[in-house]
Design an enzyme around this catalytic site. Sequence first.
Site, short mmCIF file in Angstrom:
data_model
loop_
_atom_site.label_atom_id
_atom_site.label_comp_id
_atom_site.label_asym_id
_atom_site.label_seq_id
_atom_site.Cartn_x
_atom_site.Cartn_y
_atom_site.Cartn_z
N CYS A 93 0.79 -1.22 0.00
CA CYS A 93 0.00 0.00 0.00
C CYS A 93 0.83 1.28 0.00
O CYS A 93 1.44 1.60 -1.00
CB CYS A 93 -1.00 -0.03 1.15
SG CYS A 93 -2.42 1.00 0.80
N HIS A 194 -3.53 -5.44 2.26
CA HIS A 194 -3.21 -5.51 3.70
C HIS A 194 -3.87 -6.78 4.25
O HIS A 194 -4.40 -7.59 3.55
CB HIS A 194 -3.86 -4.34 4.43
CG HIS A 194 -3.27 -3.00 4.17
ND1 HIS A 194 -2.07 -2.61 4.69
CD2 HIS A 194 -3.76 -1.94 3.47
CE1 HIS A 194 -1.86 -1.34 4.32
NE2 HIS A 194 -2.86 -0.93 3.59
N1 GLN Z 1 -2.09 6.93 2.32
C1 GLN Z 1 -2.21 6.12 1.17
C2 GLN Z 1 -3.60 6.19 0.53
O1 GLN Z 1 -4.49 6.60 1.13
C3 GLN Z 1 -1.87 4.67 1.54
C4 GLN Z 1 -2.85 4.08 2.51
C5 GLN Z 1 -2.38 2.75 3.09
O2 GLN Z 1 -1.20 2.43 3.20
N2 GLN Z 1 -3.35 1.95 3.52
O3 GLN Z 1 -3.79 5.80 -0.55
#
Ligand code: GLN
Length: 250
Positions: A93, A194
């Site tokens: 992510c 995740h």
């Molecule tokens: N901040 C990034 C987004 O919103 C990644 C989010 C995350 O790692 N879950 O896309």
Amino acid sequence: MRIRVGHLYPDYLNIYADRGNIAVLSRRAAWRGLELDVEPISTGDHVRPGDFDLYYVGGGQDREQALIAPDMAEKGPALAEAVAGGAAVLAVCGGYQLLGAFYRDRDGTELPGAGLLPLHTVAGSKRMIGDVLLECELEPGVRRTLAGFENHAGRTYLEDGAKPLGRVVAGFGNDGESGIEGCRAGRVVGTYLHGPLLPRNPWFADWVLAQAAAHADGELPTLEPLADTLEAQAHEVSAARAHARGGRYG
Ligand code: GLN
């Protein structure tokens, strides 16, 4: 055999228990008599190509990404040299987004990336949240599924010719439109999944472990199969949830 893992920014990028992926790699390595050495690499630390067999980086909010992005961009050339030397990378992510050219966050600020993967990311107004199911083919002709959970505002766009990690069966994936998820370049894999990802996808955990072991040892090992009864059940539950709920804007 000892497998050396460089855990990038564990103090900043670790949401959704992404640290759990390291625990799974350690356990699955130990069950095969392999030792996993994990070292944190954070802001101001130097990456010495050749020191690690695998680099791992988790996800994080825009705020944390902004705090480390310049440092990660600076590490880009050394990471590229390490990868050219055969090291593996798993990025989740927010970490995945920062392996690309840049991440333009929700405020419109362009965060520089490490430039390791041929992609860029732009945050949209609606978050893409929910269970995800992918179909992957990391080895020609061998189709498998990956199940996980996504929560991101970023829409990731791969450059022409770049390879995705998989095809979206249920969920949003890279941008909620293209039907693809993640990006893979040899032993470098980035994904929005995740969960953490590896406990419910043991085949992929072993794939990552084998890539790292190949760098440590010089040849790709055949890891003896494990029972994975609980892991298979977790995968099925996650896959069923993705089918039932995947793909709803937050
Ligand atoms: N901040 C990034 C987004 O919103 C990644 C989010 C995350 O790692 N879950 O896309």
